[in-house]
Design an enzyme around this catalytic site. Structure first.
Site, mmCIF file in Angstrom:
data_model
loop_
_atom_site.group_PDB
_atom_site.id
_atom_site.type_symbol
_atom_site.label_atom_id
_atom_site.label_comp_id
_atom_site.label_asym_id
_atom_site.label_seq_id
_atom_site.Cartn_x
_atom_site.Cartn_y
_atom_site.Cartn_z
ATOM 1 N N GLY A 524 44.351 62.940 71.561
ATOM 2 C CA GLY A 524 45.611 62.213 71.460
ATOM 3 C C GLY A 524 45.640 61.371 70.208
ATOM 4 N N ARG A 525 46.825 60.852 69.902
ATOM 5 C CA ARG A 525 46.950 59.976 68.747
ATOM 6 C C ARG A 525 48.034 58.948 68.996
ATOM 7 N NH1 ARG A 525 47.741 62.277 63.556
ATOM 8 N NH2 ARG A 525 46.321 63.981 64.151
ATOM 9 N N SER A 528 47.210 53.189 66.626
ATOM 10 C CA SER A 528 45.919 52.635 66.221
ATOM 11 C C SER A 528 44.935 53.691 65.747
ATOM 12 C CB SER A 528 45.300 51.841 67.378
ATOM 13 O OG SER A 528 45.126 52.680 68.504
ATOM 14 N N LYS A 545 37.306 57.643 68.408
ATOM 15 C CA LYS A 545 38.597 57.250 67.854
ATOM 16 C C LYS A 545 38.464 56.889 66.396
ATOM 17 C CE LYS A 545 42.657 54.499 68.798
ATOM 18 N NZ LYS A 545 43.345 53.675 69.800
ATOM 19 N N ASP A 638 49.570 46.315 74.149
ATOM 20 C CA ASP A 638 50.179 47.650 74.168
ATOM 21 C C ASP A 638 49.891 48.358 75.488
ATOM 22 O OD1 ASP A 638 50.080 50.597 71.991
ATOM 23 O OD2 ASP A 638 51.691 49.725 73.195
#
Length: 803
Positions: A524-525, A528, A545, A638
């Site tokens: 995923g992206r 951040s 990440k 977030d």
């Protein structure tokens, strides 16, 4: 040669017969090994096959014997050397070799009786029978009593002795108390326990004193990296080798991973150690609380000194002798008769590099050694004093003595005059008459004063200093080379070294490139950064990440990484390490099997009610930890379904919490330097440029909670409402408030995901809607705190009536 003669002897058939009988007996005994003990059944010490074994054969429960006539009803590792014990029912009262037995009585109580029929131990802690049908030993090493339905009515896990096993919760009512010594299983003096201030500690609780020695007694709770804020007092030790406690204590086995048998034990020497069982059946220490064993209080008893030679050794003070050379916990006793007569002349023996913990009668600063001596002489309770840097500490008792070159100043031991000194003459003696106020210092002949020996010692010390200097240069070079590879990182060296030396470690970029197969599989992206799946060299599956450019700033990255490594909670994604090499900034976290919440909650996917409630309460617990229990407050900024990951049991784990806004505990509001978050989940104060508090997370949580209830996106949908457009979230809140205020019947069903088809808890659903509405209040002062949200959800956690 003797073997050949025996083999050719006519007695060979007799030998074969004996061999067959032996093999038969062994096989018979093995066959009789039991998997359970039924009600009314028993086995005795004489019955060699009277054992319970776990289904995987890892653990055995039965009578453990020492010598010829002492037996304990115990549990031990089957495949370890010398059958390492993990639990004992009767550690302070062994039973006889003849006639002693353990039974599961007709009322379901497990009872241990001695040869005379007297009850030595029983599973019931009160007069109420358990009603158990059978006893079983589980693969976890837990001895349990079960009723006919299989429900556990009693378990050994609730009553640990000196050892904690994986999956065994550790709570405020428990202690891990050491044995008295090697082979002596009686209750010892050292314990691992939750103190009244909610902090896990090690304590020496001996016949004369009680003294806490870990974590560092000279530091505050927060300086020791703990917190006393969380009063739940619970710790968990998992099968991967991780230990996590409510007071912030976190550690892991150095061989962290699955398929390894482990135990956490308070040893008889007072140290808390984590052991791993290797293939040969021996134990390897993979973590220990105290690297310096002499820091354990009471290990050498009263008037004893602990010193490294280089192995730990106990010795007595001058003028004292050991009470029991085989048991140093008993300490040392004086060779003289203590007196407090005013006419008694006393002298003080100087002992360098020695200190004793606690029992300070007086403390004085900026004072002379003469005044310090006078204080001790005039106080009959004073047994010695410590003098260093013009500071004076008079001692009323001498426990937990330590000799170390790092200790400044000296101990001055009070002794009667005259006294035949049998120790080294190197010490200085100060003779003092308690009726007078002047002291006379007498310098005794010293081996250091002999010219030839002085030269010899000068050479020795010079050589030692040279070796030390070379070693220092090697260490310094190693540090320089290590951080050179990170191409000029500007964070303070001490901070980097602390991070690297902890279980939260630094990875090389080449390691991560190999682990992710050149960053091939993208998970995923987001704003951040991008997340990739990888497999480390130790076979751990991880999420790597690669951070976005905004986190490339060196000072920002190191400040936030230093906070991540202190944070650990079951509802937060565990971060295992980082990489800061050249332009690369990466974080290495645990891989969570079921992906993010949005992929399970929103159509066409579906999530059942029990899982939804579990997710709601788990997210709340994770945010409450960040807001209220961390040493520094962490605001996520977030919170959204994409950042909520679900493990194999659908337990939620909040991701991306590490690179959020940090606030010092006790500080006031802080203003964020840039807007964070996702449209639809952002609190109104972001747009109004107000100071940012933890209430922004509360707002986002409220949106997520209502989406969990409704089963659709409320955050980014717009609907037609009469003459104007209205956001779906505002419409949902408006309608829900109106229905609640009007007291409409069955209002909750109209607000829920219709795909549930009535399969939900009415009380839980109503509570979740009420909490969600309060969390999305425009006025942040009206929003609840996350710890209060947790409390409200816990009140209906046990609600199970699915409508």
């Amino acid at each position: 040669m003797a073997y050949q003669q025996t083999a050719s002897s006519p007695k060979c058939p007799r030998f074969l017969i004996l061999l067959v009988i032996t093999v038969f007996c062994c096989c018979f005994a093995t066959a009789k090994t039991q998997k359970s003990l039924e009600r009314g059944a028993s086995f005795s010490v004489e019955d060699d096959s009277g054992f319970l074994t776990s289904p995987d054969k890892s653990f055995t429960c039965g009578f453990y014997g020492v010598g010829t006539n002492a037996y304990w009803f115990s549990i031990w590792f089957t495949n370890s050397e010398n059958k390492t014990l993990v639990w004992m029912a009767n550690r302070d009262r062994p039973v006889n070799a003849l006639g002693s037995r353990v039974s599961l009585s007709r009322d379901g109580t497990m009872v241990l009786t001695d040869v005379d029929g007297k009850i030595v131990w029983e599973s019931s802690t009160n007069s109420t029978p358990t009603g158990a049908e059978r006893a079983e030993l589980l693969n976890s090493g837990n001895l349990v009593l079960k009723n006919p339905l299989g429900k556990i009515l009693w378990q050994s896990f609730d009553f640990p002795t000196d050892t904690l096993l994986p999956k065994q919760p550790f709570t405020k009512t428990m202690k891990l108390t050491s044995s008295l010594g090697r082979g002596n299983f009686g209750t010892g003096y050292f314990s691992f326990y939750f103190d009244n201030d909610n902090v896990l500690r090690l304590i020496y609780d001996g016949p004369d004193i009680s003294s806490v020695y870990w974590p560092g007694p000279g530091l505050s709770v927060y300086q020791n990296g703990r917190t006393d804020y969380n009063s739940s007092r619970i710790a968990v030790f998992d099968e991967m080798g991780n230990f996590v406690s409510s007071d912030g204590l976190i550690f892991s086995a150095s061989d962290m991973g699955a398929r390894v048998k482990r135990r956490l034990t308070t040893d008889y020497d007072g140290n808390l150690r984590l052991y791993s069982l290797n293939s040969t059946g021996s134990w390897v220490i993979t973590w220990e609380a105290l690297a310096q064993q002499c820091r354990v209080h009471g290990i050498c008893g009263r008037n004893g000194i602990c010193v490294y030679t280089p192995e730990l050794k106990c010795s007595c003070l001058p003028g004292y002798e050991a009470v029991d050379i085989s048991n140093w916990n008993k300490g040392c006793k004086p060779k003289f008769k203590p007196t407090c007569s005013q006419s008694q002349r006393v002298k003080f023996k100087q002992i360098q590099y020695v200190d004793f913990y606690g029992f300070d009668l007086n403390y004085s600063e900026s004072t002379s050694i003469q005044n310090c001596t006078k204080l001790c002489v005039e106080d009959c309770r004073c047994e010695a004093f410590v003098y260093r840097g013009q500071k004076c500490y008079t001692k009323g008792a001498l426990f937990s003595g330590l000799r170390s070159p790092t200790i400044e100043g000296s101990l001055y031991l009070r002794l009667p005059e005259p006294l035949s000194m049998e120790t080294s003459p190197a010490a200085n003696l100060t003779v003092f008459n308690s009726c007078r106020t002047n002291a006379v210092k007498i310098g005794t002949s010293s081996m250091y004063d002999h010219p030839s020996k002085t030269v010899r010692w000068v050479y020795l010390y010079s050589f030692a200093a040279a070796i030390g200097a070379v070693e220092f240069l090697f260490i310094l070079s190693g540090w320089w080379l290590l951080f050179r590879r990170s191409q000029g990182m500007s964070a303070p060296l001490v901070d980097k070294y602390r991070l690297i030396s902890s279980n939260f470690r630094m990875y090389l970029y080449a390691e991560l490139k190999k682990a992710t197969r050149n960053f091939k599989e993208e998970l995923g992206r987001g704003g951040s950064g991008t997340v990739y799946k990888g497999v480390l060299a130790d076979e751990r599956v991880v999420a790597v990440k690669a951070l976005a450019d905004i986190y490339q700033a060196e000072e920002v990255f190191w400040a936030e990484v230093s906070t991540i490594e202190k944070i650990n909670h079951m509802n937060l994604v565990r971060t295992w390490g980082f990489c800061s090499e050249g332009k690369h900034r990466l974080l290495i976290s645990e891989y969570v099997e079921n992906g993010s919440l949005d992929k399970h909650l929103f159509p066409p996917n579906f999530l059942g009610w029990k899982e939804r409630f579990k997710v709601a309460i788990g997210i709340a617990k994770g945010l409450a930890y960040l807001h209220h229990e961390c040493l520094e407050w962490v605001i996520h900024c977030d919170v959204k379904p994409e950042n909520i990951l679900l493990d194999s049991n659908f337990e939620p784990k909040i991701a991306d919490f590490g690179l959020a806004k940090l606030f010092e505990r006790g500080g006031l509001n802080a203003v964020s330097s840039h807007i964070r978050g996702t449209k639809g989940y952002m609190a109104p104060e972001w747009a109004l440029n107000l100071s940012i508090t933890a209430k922004v997370d509360v707002y986002s949580y409220g949106v997520v909670l209502l989406e969990i209830v409704k089963g659709i996106r409320l955050s980014n949908r717009v609907v037609e409402n009469a003459e104007e457009e209205e956001a779906e979230m505002k419409r949902f809140v408006r309608i829900a408030r109106r229905k609640i205020q009007c007291g409409e019947d069955e209002w909750i069903e109209d607000m829920l995901d219709p795909r549930l088809e009535g399969q939900f808890s009415m009380n839980q659903a109503a509570k979740m809607v009420e909490i969600g509405i309060s969390c999305v209040e425009e006025d942040r002062n009206k929003r609840p705190t996350m710890d209060s949200v947790v409390q409200m959800l816990l009140e209906c956690e046990e609600e199970s009536n699915i409508q």
